[in-house]
Design a protein around this motif. Structure first.
Motif, PDB file in Angstrom:
ATOM      1  N   VAL A   1       0.831  -1.209   0.000  1.00 43.69           N
ATOM      2  CA  VAL A   1       0.000   0.000   0.000  1.00 43.69           C
ATOM      3  C   VAL A   1       0.863   1.255   0.000  1.00 43.69           C
ATOM      4  O   VAL A   1       0.413   2.332  -0.402  1.00 43.69           O
ATOM      5  CB  VAL A   1      -0.964   0.025   1.198  1.00 43.69           C
ATOM      6  CG1 VAL A   1      -1.935  -1.139   1.139  1.00 43.69           C
ATOM      7  CG2 VAL A   1      -0.220   0.046   2.524  1.00 43.69           C
ATOM      8  N   TYR A   2       2.107   1.133   0.437  1.00 49.82           N
ATOM      9  CA  TYR A   2       2.986   2.305   0.535  1.00 49.82           C
ATOM     10  C   TYR A   2       3.650   2.661  -0.796  1.00 49.82           C
ATOM     11  O   TYR A   2       4.325   3.695  -0.884  1.00 49.82           O
ATOM     12  CB  TYR A   2       4.079   2.050   1.571  1.00 49.82           C
ATOM     13  CG  TYR A   2       3.588   1.816   2.974  1.00 49.82           C
ATOM     14  CD1 TYR A   2       2.789   2.752   3.635  1.00 49.82           C
ATOM     15  CD2 TYR A   2       3.935   0.660   3.664  1.00 49.82           C
ATOM     16  CE1 TYR A   2       2.356   2.535   4.929  1.00 49.82           C
ATOM     17  CE2 TYR A   2       3.512   0.431   4.964  1.00 49.82           C
ATOM     18  CZ  TYR A   2       2.724   1.371   5.593  1.00 49.82           C
ATOM     19  OH  TYR A   2       2.295   1.155   6.882  1.00 49.82           O
ATOM     20  N   GLY A   3       3.503   1.809  -1.803  1.00 45.77           N
ATOM     21  CA  GLY A   3       4.114   2.103  -3.094  1.00 45.77           C
ATOM     22  C   GLY A   3       5.480   1.476  -3.241  1.00 45.77           C
ATOM     23  O   GLY A   3       5.712   0.348  -2.809  1.00 45.77           O
ATOM     24  N   THR A   4       6.394   2.204  -3.836  1.00 44.99           N
ATOM     25  CA  THR A   4       7.715   1.652  -4.136  1.00 44.99           C
ATOM     26  C   THR A   4       8.800   2.558  -3.590  1.00 44.99           C
ATOM     27  O   THR A   4       8.590   3.749  -3.350  1.00 44.99           O
ATOM     28  CB  THR A   4       7.885   1.468  -5.660  1.00 44.99           C
ATOM     29  OG1 THR A   4       9.102   0.774  -5.924  1.00 44.99           O
ATOM     30  CG2 THR A   4       7.888   2.806  -6.386  1.00 44.99           C
TER      31      THR A   4
ATOM     32  N   PRO B   1      -0.359   3.306  -3.580  1.00 42.26           N
ATOM     33  CA  PRO B   1      -0.450   1.987  -4.222  1.00 42.26           C
ATOM     34  C   PRO B   1      -0.315   2.074  -5.731  1.00 42.26           C
ATOM     35  O   PRO B   1      -0.831   3.010  -6.354  1.00 42.26           O
ATOM     36  CB  PRO B   1      -1.842   1.496  -3.810  1.00 42.26           C
ATOM     37  CG  PRO B   1      -2.623   2.744  -3.539  1.00 42.26           C
ATOM     38  CD  PRO B   1      -1.643   3.720  -2.969  1.00 42.26           C
ATOM     39  N   ASN B   2       0.344   1.081  -6.318  1.00 42.33           N
ATOM     40  CA  ASN B   2       0.649   1.124  -7.754  1.00 42.33           C
ATOM     41  C   ASN B   2       0.009   0.015  -8.577  1.00 42.33           C
ATOM     42  O   ASN B   2       0.165   0.001  -9.801  1.00 42.33           O
ATOM     43  CB  ASN B   2       2.171   1.071  -7.954  1.00 42.33           C
ATOM     44  CG  ASN B   2       2.854   2.349  -7.519  1.00 42.33           C
ATOM     45  OD1 ASN B   2       2.343   3.440  -7.754  1.00 42.33           O
ATOM     46  ND2 ASN B   2       3.988   2.218  -6.859  1.00 42.33           N
TER      47      ASN B   2
ATOM     48  N   SER C   1      -2.774  -3.598  -4.677  1.00 39.90           N
ATOM     49  CA  SER C   1      -2.390  -2.736  -3.559  1.00 39.90           C
ATOM     50  C   SER C   1      -3.392  -1.605  -3.358  1.00 39.90           C
ATOM     51  O   SER C   1      -3.636  -1.173  -2.226  1.00 39.90           O
ATOM     52  CB  SER C   1      -0.973  -2.183  -3.754  1.00 39.90           C
ATOM     53  OG  SER C   1      -0.840  -1.493  -4.977  1.00 39.90           O
ATOM     54  N   ALA C   2      -4.009  -1.128  -4.457  1.00 35.60           N
ATOM     55  CA  ALA C   2      -5.038  -0.089  -4.320  1.00 35.60           C
ATOM     56  C   ALA C   2      -6.250  -0.621  -3.565  1.00 35.60           C
ATOM     57  O   ALA C   2      -6.844   0.080  -2.728  1.00 35.60           O
ATOM     58  CB  ALA C   2      -5.451   0.422  -5.693  1.00 35.60           C
ATOM     59  N   SER C   3      -6.621  -1.875  -3.832  1.00 32.61           N
ATOM     60  CA  SER C   3      -7.770  -2.449  -3.129  1.00 32.61           C
ATOM     61  C   SER C   3      -7.460  -2.669  -1.652  1.00 32.61           C
ATOM     62  O   SER C   3      -8.324  -2.484  -0.793  1.00 32.61           O
ATOM     63  CB  SER C   3      -8.202  -3.762  -3.795  1.00 32.61           C
ATOM     64  OG  SER C   3      -7.228  -4.769  -3.646  1.00 32.61           O
ATOM     65  N   LYS C   4      -6.225  -3.039  -1.346  1.00 33.17           N
ATOM     66  CA  LYS C   4      -5.850  -3.201   0.059  1.00 33.17           C
ATOM     67  C   LYS C   4      -5.787  -1.845   0.759  1.00 33.17           C
ATOM     68  O   LYS C   4      -6.180  -1.725   1.928  1.00 33.17           O
ATOM     69  CB  LYS C   4      -4.509  -3.921   0.171  1.00 33.17           C
ATOM     70  CG  LYS C   4      -4.544  -5.390  -0.200  1.00 33.17           C
ATOM     71  CD  LYS C   4      -5.458  -6.192   0.716  1.00 33.17           C
ATOM     72  CE  LYS C   4      -4.877  -6.364   2.102  1.00 33.17           C
ATOM     73  NZ  LYS C   4      -5.745  -7.244   2.958  1.00 33.17           N
ATOM     74  N   ALA C   5      -5.301  -0.830   0.071  1.00 38.45           N
ATOM     75  CA  ALA C   5      -5.274   0.510   0.661  1.00 38.45           C
ATOM     76  C   ALA C   5      -6.686   0.975   0.991  1.00 38.45           C
ATOM     77  O   ALA C   5      -6.942   1.547   2.062  1.00 38.45           O
ATOM     78  CB  ALA C   5      -4.589   1.483  -0.296  1.00 38.45           C
TER      79      ALA C   5
ATOM     80  N   ARG D   1       9.755  -1.401  -7.576  1.00 40.54           N
ATOM     81  CA  ARG D   1      11.180  -1.747  -7.552  1.00 40.54           C
ATOM     82  C   ARG D   1      11.628  -2.302  -6.204  1.00 40.54           C
ATOM     83  O   ARG D   1      12.418  -3.234  -6.144  1.00 40.54           O
ATOM     84  CB  ARG D   1      12.003  -0.495  -7.899  1.00 40.54           C
ATOM     85  CG  ARG D   1      13.437  -0.800  -8.287  1.00 40.54           C
ATOM     86  CD  ARG D   1      13.506  -1.628  -9.545  1.00 40.54           C
ATOM     87  NE  ARG D   1      14.876  -1.786 -10.024  1.00 40.54           N
ATOM     88  CZ  ARG D   1      15.231  -2.620 -10.993  1.00 40.54           C
ATOM     89  NH1 ARG D   1      14.314  -3.374 -11.585  1.00 40.54           N
ATOM     90  NH2 ARG D   1      16.473  -2.710 -11.377  1.00 40.54           N
ATOM     91  N   ARG D   2      11.140  -1.719  -5.127  1.00 42.84           N
ATOM     92  CA  ARG D   2      11.632  -2.153  -3.811  1.00 42.84           C
ATOM     93  C   ARG D   2      10.572  -1.921  -2.746  1.00 42.84           C
ATOM     94  O   ARG D   2       9.901  -0.885  -2.740  1.00 42.84           O
ATOM     95  CB  ARG D   2      12.900  -1.377  -3.446  1.00 42.84           C
ATOM     96  CG  ARG D   2      13.419  -1.613  -2.024  1.00 42.84           C
ATOM     97  CD  ARG D   2      14.714  -0.865  -1.760  1.00 42.84           C
ATOM     98  NE  ARG D   2      15.072  -0.880  -0.350  1.00 42.84           N
ATOM     99  CZ  ARG D   2      15.138   0.192   0.429  1.00 42.84           C
ATOM    100  NH1 ARG D   2      14.902   1.410  -0.076  1.00 42.84           N
ATOM    101  NH2 ARG D   2      15.447   0.094   1.705  1.00 42.84           N
ATOM    102  N   TYR D   3      10.416  -2.924  -1.873  1.00 46.76           N
ATOM    103  CA  TYR D   3       9.638  -2.772  -0.645  1.00 46.76           C
ATOM    104  C   TYR D   3      10.575  -3.052   0.526  1.00 46.76           C
ATOM    105  O   TYR D   3      11.403  -3.960   0.471  1.00 46.76           O
ATOM    106  CB  TYR D   3       8.492  -3.782  -0.549  1.00 46.76           C
ATOM    107  CG  TYR D   3       7.518  -3.814  -1.698  1.00 46.76           C
ATOM    108  CD1 TYR D   3       7.044  -2.649  -2.289  1.00 46.76           C
ATOM    109  CD2 TYR D   3       7.041  -5.036  -2.171  1.00 46.76           C
ATOM    110  CE1 TYR D   3       6.138  -2.694  -3.327  1.00 46.76           C
ATOM    111  CE2 TYR D   3       6.128  -5.095  -3.205  1.00 46.76           C
ATOM    112  CZ  TYR D   3       5.680  -3.924  -3.786  1.00 46.76           C
ATOM    113  OH  TYR D   3       4.782  -3.978  -4.808  1.00 46.76           O
TER     114      TYR D   3
END
Length: 360
Positions: free
Chosen positions: A141-144, A160-161, A165-169, A314-316
């Motif tokens: 949810v925090y993006g990248t 979210p990208n 992730s948008a649905s979880k946000a 790219r990275r979490y």
């Protein structure tokens, strides 16, 4: 003693939580509600089917009437909400199911909980029933992040990208809103990538293991330098237990493994562990005769680079400092111990994943 409704409790993380919880808290009642879609597997719960405090119900979290009836019938005081569509690739090709389950399903649970725990007692002149709604979310949810960005904290802005992730946000925001607007007693945890037993074979780690055993290509998106923070699934269950027992109402807690790996390095490590396992145990060659590369200690030859997926983050990375400081949470498994346990589990439990592959 708790009476817990675990949604999605036949899925990978949910089932591991149920197994952990009943072992650690054998007097608690655990009711699993799972629709048994492709990723839900009743066999994941085989070891607790005869437990005197375990009940399984096949059903949809979007069925609010069903949820209400379960809350009342079993005097549920705690919901641990795992049920979700979670595979990013599937969310790109078919986002509808993610909107339905992850957003509408969460709303259905909140609505049922509010009615049973808050509205009906108040209407009858009684106090609100003490309760807890724990929502299991994701670091996505925090993006990248870039390689040099600091890890996600609970105060990181949502970005979210993917449809997943948008649905979880969206579901995270609904949980927060029900706490602030209606006083529902909620907590949320955002976890990093889980791995371990019962992981559905479409996900990276089990996919690599099972593909090696069939001499199939190991597909690597793009350059393979996407970085993920990996958390052994039982450590995730321990983290949720800490949140349920000690977490402050209305708060979010990041549960991470402090364990960042690039995808390509994960795949190469699994190749090494598989080669090592076949080298040490000659019976594996008889059990898995198709695994010719592993038998020859050349599993890495199966690595194949493919076109990157759309919108690939790219990275979490999770900063678990809040959970560490407030809850005393620390993962027990290192990646070295956890990944070895995982490889061994898949080599030993071939009947479990072969059944899934046949039906998939």
């Amino acid at each position: 003693m708790r009476n817990i409704l675990v949604t999605g409790g036949a899925g990978f993380i949910g089932a591991n939580f149920v197994l952990y919880w009943l072992e650690a808290n054998p007097s608690d009642k655990v009711v699993v509600l799972d629709a048994l879609t492709y990723a839900g597997n009743r066999a994941n719960l085989a070891s607790v089917e005869d437990h005197e405090h375990f009940n399984f119900v096949q059903g949809d979290i979007c069925n609010t009437d069903l949820v209400e009836s379960l809350l009342k019938e079993h005097s549920i005081d705690t919901i641990v909400h795992f049920a979700a569509e979670s595979h990013v690739d599937r969310s790109i090709t078919g986002p509808d199911a993610f909107i339905e389950t992850n957003i509408i399903g969460t709303y259905s649970l909140l609505k049922a909980g509010k009615k049973v725990w808050i509205d009906e007692p108040k209407a009858n002149g009684n106090d609100v029933i003490p309760h807890r709604f724990h929502h299991v979310s994701t670091d996505e949810v925090y993006g990248t992040l870039s390689p040099t960005d600091p890890a996600f904290t609970e105060d990181t802005q949502y970005a979210p990208n993917s449809p997943y992730s948008a649905s979880k946000a969206a579901s995270d925001h609904l949980v927060r809103a029900y706490h602030h607007t209606y006083g529902m007693e909620v907590t949320t945890s955002n976890c990093s990538n889980n791995y371990g037993p019962f992981h559905f074979p479409e996900k990276l780690i089990p996919l690599v293991i099972t593909n090696i055993l069939h001499d199939k290509a190991l597909p690597i998106y793009g350059d393979g330098q996407q970085i993920r923070d990996w958390l052994y699934v039982t450590d995730h269950a321990r983290g949720i237990e800490k949140v349920l027992n000690q977490g402050r109402l209305g708060e979010c807690y990041n549960i991470g493994g402090i364990n960042e790996w690039a995808n390509i390095d994960i795949v190469k490590l699994i190749c090494e562990l598989m080669d090592e396992a076949f080298s040490k145990d000659p019976s594996l060659a008889e059990k898995y005769p198709l695994a010719t590369k592993a038998i020859a200690s050349n599993s890495a030859e199966l690595i194949t680079y493919v076109e990157d997926r759309a919108g690939h983050d790219r990275r979490y990375a999770i900063n678990p400092e809040k959970s560490n400081n407030e809850l005393g949470y620390q993962p027990v498994e290192s990646f070295e111990t956890g990944i070895r346990k995982t490889v061994e589990w898949y080599l030993t439990n071939d009947s479990w994943w072969q059944e899934l592959l046949r039906n998939g």
